[in-house]
Enzyme design. Structure first.
Site, PDB file in Angstrom:
ATOM      1  N   ARG A 180      -6.783  -7.756  -9.682  1.00  0.00           N
ATOM      2  CA  ARG A 180      -7.447  -9.023  -9.991  1.00  0.00           C
ATOM      3  C   ARG A 180      -8.918  -8.756 -10.229  1.00  0.00           C
ATOM      4  O   ARG A 180      -9.390  -7.641 -10.077  1.00  0.00           O
ATOM      5  CB  ARG A 180      -7.329  -9.949  -8.772  1.00  0.00           C
ATOM      6  CG  ARG A 180      -7.846  -9.244  -7.520  1.00  0.00           C
ATOM      7  CD  ARG A 180      -7.949 -10.171  -6.337  1.00  0.00           C
ATOM      8  NE  ARG A 180      -7.940  -9.455  -5.083  1.00  0.00           N
ATOM      9  CZ  ARG A 180      -8.992  -8.893  -4.514  1.00  0.00           C
ATOM     10  NH1 ARG A 180     -10.164  -8.940  -5.122  1.00  0.00           N
ATOM     11  NH2 ARG A 180      -8.895  -8.275  -3.364  1.00  0.00           N
TER      12      ARG A 180
ATOM     13  N   LYS B 271       0.831  -1.209   0.000  1.00  0.00           N
ATOM     14  CA  LYS B 271       0.000   0.000   0.000  1.00  0.00           C
ATOM     15  C   LYS B 271       0.868   1.262   0.000  1.00  0.00           C
ATOM     16  O   LYS B 271       0.498   2.275  -0.588  1.00  0.00           O
ATOM     17  CB  LYS B 271      -0.922   0.017   1.216  1.00  0.00           C
ATOM     18  CG  LYS B 271      -2.044  -1.004   1.161  1.00  0.00           C
ATOM     19  CD  LYS B 271      -2.988  -0.788   2.326  1.00  0.00           C
ATOM     20  CE  LYS B 271      -3.798  -2.012   2.673  1.00  0.00           C
ATOM     21  NZ  LYS B 271      -4.811  -2.406   1.717  1.00  0.00           N
TER      22      LYS B 271
HETATM   23  P1  ADP Z   1      -7.813  -3.891   2.612  1.00  0.00           P
HETATM   24  O1  ADP Z   1      -6.541  -4.164   1.879  1.00  0.00           O
HETATM   25  O2  ADP Z   1      -7.900  -4.641   3.863  1.00  0.00           O
HETATM   26  O3  ADP Z   1      -8.988  -4.029   1.701  1.00  0.00           O
HETATM   27  P2  ADP Z   1      -8.232  -1.000   2.435  1.00  0.00           P
HETATM   28  O4  ADP Z   1      -7.165   0.014   2.508  1.00  0.00           O
HETATM   29  O5  ADP Z   1      -8.824  -1.250   1.110  1.00  0.00           O
HETATM   30  O6  ADP Z   1      -7.689  -2.345   3.051  1.00  0.00           O
HETATM   31  O7  ADP Z   1      -9.386  -0.569   3.459  1.00  0.00           O
HETATM   32  C1  ADP Z   1     -10.440  -1.421   3.787  1.00  0.00           C
HETATM   33  C2  ADP Z   1     -11.598  -0.601   4.362  1.00  0.00           C
HETATM   34  O8  ADP Z   1     -11.191   0.162   5.505  1.00  0.00           O
HETATM   35  C3  ADP Z   1     -12.163   0.439   3.413  1.00  0.00           C
HETATM   36  O9  ADP Z   1     -13.122  -0.123   2.562  1.00  0.00           O
HETATM   37  C4  ADP Z   1     -12.762   1.462   4.369  1.00  0.00           C
HETATM   38  O10 ADP Z   1     -14.010   0.998   4.838  1.00  0.00           O
HETATM   39  C5  ADP Z   1     -11.810   1.433   5.535  1.00  0.00           C
HETATM   40  N1  ADP Z   1     -10.779   2.488   5.433  1.00  0.00           N
HETATM   41  C6  ADP Z   1      -9.585   2.375   4.820  1.00  0.00           C
HETATM   42  N2  ADP Z   1      -8.868   3.516   4.928  1.00  0.00           N
HETATM   43  C7  ADP Z   1      -9.632   4.374   5.628  1.00  0.00           C
HETATM   44  C8  ADP Z   1      -9.443   5.712   6.105  1.00  0.00           C
HETATM   45  N3  ADP Z   1      -8.326   6.376   5.882  1.00  0.00           N
HETATM   46  N4  ADP Z   1     -10.443   6.279   6.822  1.00  0.00           N
HETATM   47  C9  ADP Z   1     -11.576   5.594   7.082  1.00  0.00           C
HETATM   48  N5  ADP Z   1     -11.804   4.339   6.674  1.00  0.00           N
HETATM   49  C10 ADP Z   1     -10.854   3.723   5.960  1.00  0.00           C
HETATM   50  P1  ADP Z   2     -10.834  -6.764  -0.792  1.00  0.00           P
HETATM   51  O1  ADP Z   2     -11.589  -7.159   0.424  1.00  0.00           O
HETATM   52  O2  ADP Z   2      -9.389  -7.139  -0.747  1.00  0.00           O
HETATM   53  O3  ADP Z   2     -11.043  -5.338  -1.203  1.00  0.00           O
HETATM   54  P2  ADP Z   2     -12.676  -8.499  -2.280  1.00  0.00           P
HETATM   55  O4  ADP Z   2     -13.839  -7.836  -1.711  1.00  0.00           O
HETATM   56  O5  ADP Z   2     -12.648  -8.809  -3.736  1.00  0.00           O
HETATM   57  O6  ADP Z   2     -11.381  -7.632  -2.019  1.00  0.00           O
HETATM   58  O7  ADP Z   2     -12.433  -9.851  -1.436  1.00  0.00           O
HETATM   59  C1  ADP Z   2     -11.370 -10.736  -1.657  1.00  0.00           C
HETATM   60  C2  ADP Z   2     -11.331 -11.701  -0.501  1.00  0.00           C
HETATM   61  O8  ADP Z   2     -12.103 -12.871  -0.792  1.00  0.00           O
HETATM   62  C3  ADP Z   2      -9.987 -12.230  -0.210  1.00  0.00           C
HETATM   63  O9  ADP Z   2      -9.288 -11.391   0.640  1.00  0.00           O
HETATM   64  C4  ADP Z   2     -10.282 -13.567   0.466  1.00  0.00           C
HETATM   65  O10 ADP Z   2     -10.370 -13.467   1.868  1.00  0.00           O
HETATM   66  C5  ADP Z   2     -11.635 -13.957  -0.037  1.00  0.00           C
HETATM   67  N1  ADP Z   2     -11.569 -15.161  -0.883  1.00  0.00           N
HETATM   68  C6  ADP Z   2     -10.502 -15.635  -1.523  1.00  0.00           C
HETATM   69  N2  ADP Z   2     -10.785 -16.738  -2.216  1.00  0.00           N
HETATM   70  C7  ADP Z   2     -12.083 -16.991  -2.025  1.00  0.00           C
HETATM   71  C8  ADP Z   2     -12.977 -17.989  -2.510  1.00  0.00           C
HETATM   72  N3  ADP Z   2     -12.598 -18.944  -3.368  1.00  0.00           N
HETATM   73  N4  ADP Z   2     -14.251 -17.947  -2.126  1.00  0.00           N
HETATM   74  C9  ADP Z   2     -14.665 -16.972  -1.315  1.00  0.00           C
HETATM   75  N5  ADP Z   2     -13.864 -15.993  -0.837  1.00  0.00           N
HETATM   76  C10 ADP Z   2     -12.587 -15.992  -1.175  1.00  0.00           C
HETATM   77 MG    MG Z   3      -9.421  -2.981   0.025  1.00  0.00          MG
END
Ligand code: ADP
Ligand code: ADP
Ligand code: MG
Length: 661
Positions: free
Chosen positions: A294, A119
């Site tokens: 992805r 990140k």
């Molecule tokens: P991950 O890799 O676990 O998906 P993200 O950076 O995409 O991590 O953040 C996941 C979630 O956390 C976001 O969808 C949002 O709801 C919350 N989030 C992330 N960054 C912030 C922020 N700076 N302030 C408030 N909420 C945040």
């Molecule tokens: P993110 O939460 O990273 O923003 P997504 O909402 O697309 O992205 O969710 C991806 C997540 O789905 C992965 O982090 C993993 O925990 C979960 N996952 C991976 N493989 C599978 C699978 N075959 N079936 C259901 N969930 C899965």
């Molecule tokens: Mg995310």
């Protein structure tokens, strides 16, 4: 140069493997499944043209085992691999290894995956591309720099694992005094989850929306965006409801966010499908979060509003074709909402559930798409993500998509494992949701800590009635048919009484057959113990389906009995009646100071020592199950008397982990 794909191996499982195979079949592409021992009987394995067993069940031995998967590709003549999401989907080394073996990786180039994998680096690239980011730490930072960044942006702040994903390693810090401890904890979590403890810090945006842009690039330098998805309904930073379009975007804001996403994609030479995630502030200010390199879980909502098949486009782009559309040709048409159905127990803090699915029934409907990984008979184990299915409603506008989805969920009968079905329904029916008034704290804001409301007494009574009718019909079918009914008897069957239990509530039914063959049923239950008398006629039962007329109203129900529970679906209410002993061992244990594992899993962290005083709410230890961490917290103040499960212990549900007196 075009390199045609003839055989695709899906390096994944469950619904996404099925999803990939569906498109392959429509394109005339041969399909290969790889499967773990735990998945040997899964639908996706049956649906593939050929399937290769990966010995073992743990992800590390199977779906994360790059060598074994590449061997499977070689043995089956697969010339391409689709990684789905999760597992190896964002693993640059795997993408490189595919290329080295002459196998097409259906996804972005390794360099793009790598550039977005951290990140911190991704954020720096976004800044360079002129994409707004959340203010916070910049680049590789030590603890002192994190503290400085926190002071500069002001509290509250959010600590994140740079290598993070799935919401792991994220922590809100509300005051400077809490920062050092939070940094230490976030590092530990990140190290455990990703083998890397690099952190970043951001201003914590209160009540944002999560809005992401679907991007697509080809190997000829074209990049477009396919509009947005709003994914603000989250629990523990994990999405559970997603939709397109977002109710928060004006055409201008959509264009601005789309442009920003495309700018970043071009800057990193992005090819194939990807998602640029943003948080959107109440004032329409948007800030880059990360790029998921992805296909995303929630891609179906984009397919519903664009009419495209994203997997088909992924395959074409991987073959070397230019994108089959330009930005101008893409149209946003209608609206779509997706929900993620998870195996989890609403009665136990929505913890993941395991078990065998006895019934999984979801009638087909117009405007509803179901992407599921399971069917009746599937075993939901401890090894993988507990997502069972995605159910998607679509239509000309948001309200029609919503209503179709609600109708579909109301018809969903699932038994054997508990699910978040009721939470999904409650969300979709909530006034604020209907109004499109969303933010990432929607669930707490609207529902507080009790995420699901218990079924009403009336609903339970109806469900108990349906269960009784089914048992009655079964017994009647088995009983010898009386040729002559003795005159002095009113009914050939004695009065029967059955008790049904849901949590601490009990409903009883008394029924007897009247002279004209109809049934007289008294249902008693609920808080006030009110009795309801019903006269039932026209009872018909075939397998799980029960139909009857009660006090003049015709109804249909579905009743599944398995193990020690009966599940009834009637009039949109799904109730599970428990027949297990009233106080299972673990509850008794909890009352005596023992804390039992609520599910099978592995103890990953023990936070206390024997003899230590603990406060109510304090985390005693952490259990990891189905890729999620579950803190076991003290119910009350006390002293740790015994630690029964050191870190690393694999435990069964009900195993006592710790005793606090
Ligand atoms: P991950 O890799 O676990 O998906 P993200 O950076 O995409 O991590 O953040 C996941 C979630 O956390 C976001 O969808 C949002 O709801 C919350 N989030 C992330 N960054 C912030 C922020 N700076 N302030 C408030 N909420 C945040
Ligand atoms: P993110 O939460 O990273 O923003 P997504 O909402 O697309 O992205 O969710 C991806 C997540 O789905 C992965 O982090 C993993 O925990 C979960 N996952 C991976 N493989 C599978 C699978 N075959 N079936 C259901 N969930 C899965
Ligand atoms: Mg995310």
């Amino acid at each position: 140069m075009i390199k045609s794909i003839h055989t695709v191996l899906a390096a994944n499982r469950g619904e996404i493997a099925r999803r990939v195979f569906r498109t392959c079949r429509s394109l005339g592409i041969r399909t290969v499944a790889v499967f773990s021992d735990a998945d040997a009987g899964a639908p996706f394995v049956q649906e593939a043209d050929v399937a290769v067993r990966l010995p073992g069940s743990a992800s590390a031995e199977t779906y994360l085992n790059a060598d074994a998967i590449l061997d499977a590709a070689a043995r089956t003549g697969a010339d391409a691999i689709h990684p789905g999401y999760g597992f190896l989907a964002e693993n640059a080394e795997f993408a490189e290894a595919c290329a080295a073996r002459g196998v097409t990786f259906i996804g972005p180039p390794p360099a793009a995956i790598r550039a977005m994998g951290q990140k911190r680096e991704a954020k720096a690239l976004a800044v360079k591309a002129g994409v707004p980011v959340v203010p916070g730490s910049e680049g590789a930072v030590d603890d002192a720099a994190l503290a400085k960044a926190a002071d500069a942006v002001g509290y509250p702040v959010l600590l994140k694992a740079s290598a993070g994903g799935g919401g792991k390693g994220m922590r809100i810090v509300r005051a400077a005094a809490e920062l050092p401890e939070a940094i230490a904890a976030a590092k530990r979590e990140s190290k455990a989850a990703f083998g890397d403890d690099a952190l970043l810090l951001e201003k914590y945006i209160e009540r944002p929306r999560h809005v992401e842009i679907q991007i697509f690039g080809d190997a000829h330098g074209n990049v477009v965006h396919l509009f947005e998805r709003e994914c603000s309904i989250q629990r523990r930073y994990q999405k559970i409801v997603e939709e397109a379009p977002s109710t928060a975007l004006s055409p201008e804001l959509r264009a601005a966010m789309g442009d920003a996403a495309v700018r970043l994609a071009k800057a990193i030479g992005y090819v194939n499908a990807g998602t640029v995630e943003f948080v959107l502030g109440p004032a329409g200010d948007f800030h880059f979060l990360e790029v998921n390199t992805r296909l995303q879980v929630e891609h179906p909502v984009t397919e519903c509003v664009t009419g495209l098949d994203l997997v088909r486009e992924q395959i074409r782009v991987a073959e070397g074709h230019p994108l089959s559309f330009t930005q101008e040709q893409l149209k946003l048409d209608g609206a779509s909402i997706e929900v993620r159905l998870y195996a989890e127990d609403p009665g136990a803090g929505h913890l993941p559930q395991t078990g065998v699915i006895h019934d999984f029934h979801l009638p087909a409907r117009d405007g509803v798409r179901v992407d599921s990984g399971v069917e009746a008979g599937s075993d939901v184990g401890i090894h993988y993500d507990p997502m069972l299915a995605k159910i998607v409603g679509f239509g000309p506008d948001r309200e029609s998509a919503r209503r179709r989805l609600v109708a579909a969920l109301r018809e969903l009968s699932i038994s054997g494992v508990r699910t978040n079905r009721d939470l999904l329904l409650r969300t979709l029916d909530d006034q604020a949701f209907v109004a499109g008034d969303l933010d990432t704290h929607f669930l707490e804001r609207r529902f507080g800590v009790e995420l699901v409301a218990p079924p009403t007494d009336g609903a339970l009574a109806l469900a108990a009635l349906a269960a009784t009718l089914r048992s009655h019909a079964e017994r009647a079918a088995r009983a010898p048919v009386p040729t002559v009914t003795p005159r002095f008897r009113n009914n050939p069957f004695a009065d029967e009484c059955t008790a049904y239990r849901v949590g601490d509530r009990e409903v009883t039914t008394h029924h007897r057959v009247l002279r004209d063959g109809s049934l007289h049923v008294v249902v008693r239950g609920g808080a006030d113990g009110d009795a309801q008398t019903l006269v039932v006629s026209n009872l018909e039962v075939s397998e799980r389906d029960v139909s009857f007329e009660a006090n003049g109203v015709r109804r249909a129900a579905r009743v599944t009995r398995a193990d020690d529970a009966t599940t009834v679906l009637v009039d949109g209410v799904l109730a599970t009646f428990d027949e297990s002993p009233r106080f299972p061992e673990r509850r008794v244990a909890a009352q005596e100071g023992g804390y039992a594992a609520p599910m099978p899993g592995k103890v990953t962290d023990v936070r206390v020592k024997v003899g230590q005083a603990v406060r109510q709410g304090e985390t005693l230890l952490v259990l990891e199950a189905m890729k999620m961490e579950h803190p076991i917290k003290a119910h009350s103040d006390g002293t740790v008397e015994a630690l029964l499960a050191p870190p690393g212990t694999q435990v069964d549900p009900g195993t006592i982990l710790i005793v606090v007196q």
